[in-house]
Enzyme design. Structure first.
Site, PDB file in Angstrom:
ATOM      1  N   TYR A 144       1.065  -1.087   0.019  1.00  0.00           N
ATOM      2  CA  TYR A 144      -0.029  -0.124   0.081  1.00  0.00           C
ATOM      3  C   TYR A 144       0.974   1.168   0.083  1.00  0.00           C
ATOM      4  CZ  TYR A 144      -3.584   3.175   1.388  1.00  0.00           C
ATOM      5  OH  TYR A 144      -4.479   4.592   1.507  1.00  0.00           O
ATOM      6  N   ASP A 239       9.314   2.812   0.283  1.00  0.00           N
ATOM      7  CA  ASP A 239       8.311   3.323   0.863  1.00  0.00           C
ATOM      8  C   ASP A 239       8.178   3.015   2.424  1.00  0.00           C
ATOM      9  OD1 ASP A 239       5.755   4.269   2.102  1.00  0.00           O
ATOM     10  OD2 ASP A 239       4.453   3.488   0.867  1.00  0.00           O
ATOM     11  N   LYS A 267       3.591   8.632   9.148  1.00  0.00           N
ATOM     12  CA  LYS A 267       3.533   8.063  10.408  1.00  0.00           C
ATOM     13  C   LYS A 267       4.439   8.717  11.498  1.00  0.00           C
ATOM     14  CE  LYS A 267       0.605   4.686   8.491  1.00  0.00           C
ATOM     15  NZ  LYS A 267       0.547   3.989   7.124  1.00  0.00           N
TER      16      LYS A 267
HETATM   17  C1  PLP Z   1      -0.073   4.386   5.798  1.00  0.00           C
HETATM   18  C2  PLP Z   1       1.004   4.168   4.417  1.00  0.00           C
HETATM   19  C3  PLP Z   1       0.680   5.187   3.476  1.00  0.00           C
HETATM   20  C4  PLP Z   1      -0.068   6.106   3.424  1.00  0.00           C
HETATM   21  O1  PLP Z   1       0.016   7.030   4.162  1.00  0.00           O
HETATM   22  P1  PLP Z   1      -1.199   8.266   4.644  1.00  0.00           P
HETATM   23  O2  PLP Z   1      -0.550   9.119   5.530  1.00  0.00           O
HETATM   24  O3  PLP Z   1      -2.165   7.425   5.191  1.00  0.00           O
HETATM   25  O4  PLP Z   1      -1.519   8.815   3.242  1.00  0.00           O
HETATM   26  C5  PLP Z   1       1.585   4.674   2.545  1.00  0.00           C
HETATM   27  N1  PLP Z   1       2.678   3.849   2.294  1.00  0.00           N
HETATM   28  C6  PLP Z   1       2.544   3.012   3.537  1.00  0.00           C
HETATM   29  C7  PLP Z   1       3.640   1.910   3.606  1.00  0.00           C
HETATM   30  C8  PLP Z   1       1.793   3.238   4.636  1.00  0.00           C
HETATM   31  O5  PLP Z   1       1.844   2.205   5.513  1.00  0.00           O
END
Ligand code: PLP
Length: 428
Positions: A144, A239, A267
């Site tokens: 994601y 990511d 995060k």
């Molecule tokens: C949470 C998450 C996102 C998206 O971040 P948001 O602040 O919710 O837009 C993207 N990549 C990873 C790996 C994530 O865990």
């Protein structure tokens, strides 16, 4: 536990907010029942609107790595708020958090702050395209990267093929530029490079996957991606929105000693305020506006409250030499306890864990990619989730999410959780 007030609040919310929530996974669709409304939280605990105390294993999906209402963060935000909450002009705190983040993360010279992980990934891909002059990207099924169009693409029945959008509103034109491979499958990636000569701008990957449960990279997987990117002159985007500042000060690059070209954050870097960021070498970042031609902007980017929160949290993480070991030890303790309890009751399971990320899968096979994660017994997970909740332990309301361990958890909390698993397992 009673959830009368939460149910009432959810009813009211549903009248004015689609599905009653501002982000889908909060709605309990995967587990059934009514979402719990939070009144406040402190340390390792959430206090809900019905007066229950829950041990929290979501921690805002990661940011609260040192616990809720962490004093240094709260104080920093309150101090800043008194001096104005947004200016749309540069402030010194932006430079301070940038310098600190760069000092903690390997292989980066510059960092740009945005407002979410989604924005970070979306901007990183645009920058990779601008930098390489190529258009296609490779992503992995089950990873994601936020909800931007290019990332909402699913695999066609296991085959490596052009992706089809998995959300209405994503155009076929966008989808065709996102190529899919199964996680941990280097051959699939190699094949995509070979069949799309000189077209791949980037591979984007969760270097430890956390959005299909926790899935560690197989031996050699990340090294293989690095080598393919070098060979085909593509950029490797880690990511690390979930793993950054969580698995190590320098994230997965440090943990496994692998160099990415672009790194995305979110995060933890915001300490619980809406923050994302992406970072790279001077060479790559010089393509970004206003220095270079790749456009990226934000009215509230680098917001002083958000920067103060992130800075306060990173400062503590940076100074505490043992924090990541402590988190990993607590998580390993939990892993052992849960495993023992489930085994005693003959519940088939696989537990994956890296550092302070852990996930329990109700399946006997090893979980190495989306397909194997999807084999889990979802009915059993639902019962497990509701059983844990009734016992006072809040885990993610979906079998496809990791649990996030916070340093605020005591060993008593962990023992309480293991005892809850023991009792729930006896009824599974
Ligand atoms: C949470 C998450 C996102 C998206 O971040 P948001 O602040 O919710 O837009 C993207 N990549 C990873 C790996 C994530 O865990």
């Amino acid at each position: 536990m009673k959830y009368q007030r939460s149910s009432q609040l959810f009813k009211e919310a549903s009248a004015v907010i689609p599905g009653g929530v501002n982000s889908p996974v909060r709605a309990f669709k995967a587990v059934g029942g009514t979402p719990i409304f939070v009144k406040k939280a402190e340390g390792a605990y959430i206090y809900d609107e019905d007066g229950n105390r829950l041990i929290d294993f979501i921690n805002s999906w990661g940011p609260m790595i040192l616990g809720h209402a962490f004093k240094p963060v709260v104080n920093a935000v309150v101090d800043k708020a008194k001096k104005g909450t947004s200016f749309g002009m540069p402030t010194e705190i932006e430079t301070k958090i940038a310098a600190l983040a760069i000092s903690m993360v390997p292989n980066v010279d510059k960092i740009r702050f945005v407002n979410s992980g989604t924005e970070a990934c979306m901007s990183a891909v645009r920058l990779a395209r601008g930098y390489t002059g190529k258009e296609k990207i490779i992503k992995f099924a089950g990873c994601y990267h936020g909800h931007s169009d290019s990332f909402l693409i699913q695999a066609g029945s296991g085959a490596v093929t052009f992706g089809s959008p998995n959300s209405p509103g994503v155009t076929k034109g966008t989808a065709k530029d996102t190529l899919l491979a199964p996680y941990n499958n280097l051959n699939a990636v190699k094949h995509i490079f070979e069949s799309n000569p000189n077209q791949i701008a980037a591979i984007i990957v969760e270097p430890v996957a956390g959005n299909m449960g926790c899935i560690p990279p197989a031996e050699g997987f990340l090294q293989g991606l690095r080598a393919l990117c070098d060979k085909y002159k593509a950029t490797l985007i880690f990511d690390e929105v979930m793993t950054g500042f969580r698995l190590a000060k320098g994230g997965v690059q440090e943990l496994y000693g692998i160099k990415a070209d672009l790194i995305c954050f979110g995060k933890v870097i915001g300490g619980g305020l809406p923050v994302g960021a992406f970072a790279a070498s001077d060479e790559i970042m010089s393509f970004l506006a206003p220095e270079g031609p790749v456009y990226q902007a934000g009215t509230l980017s680098g917001n002083p409250l958000a920067m103060a929160a992130g800075y306060a949290l990173l400062e503590v993480l940076n100074k505490d030499a043992d924090v990541y070991d402590r988190l990993a030890e607590k998580t390993a303790y939990l892993h052992q306890g849960i495993s023992k309890a489930l085994k005693r009751h003959k519940i088939t399971h696989t537990i994956n864990r890296v550092g302070s990320m852990i996930s329990v899968h109700f399946t006997e096979n090893t979980v190495v990619d989306f397909e194997s994660a999807a084999h889990g017994n979802n009915d059993q997970f639902k019962k497990f989730f509701h059983g844990m909740l009734a016992a006072g332990v809040y885990i993610a309301p979906s079998a496809f999410e990791s649990w996030f361990i916070t340093d605020a958890l005591t060993y008593d909390d962990l023992d309480f959780t293991i005892a809850a698993v023991e009792s729930v397992a006896s009824k599974l």
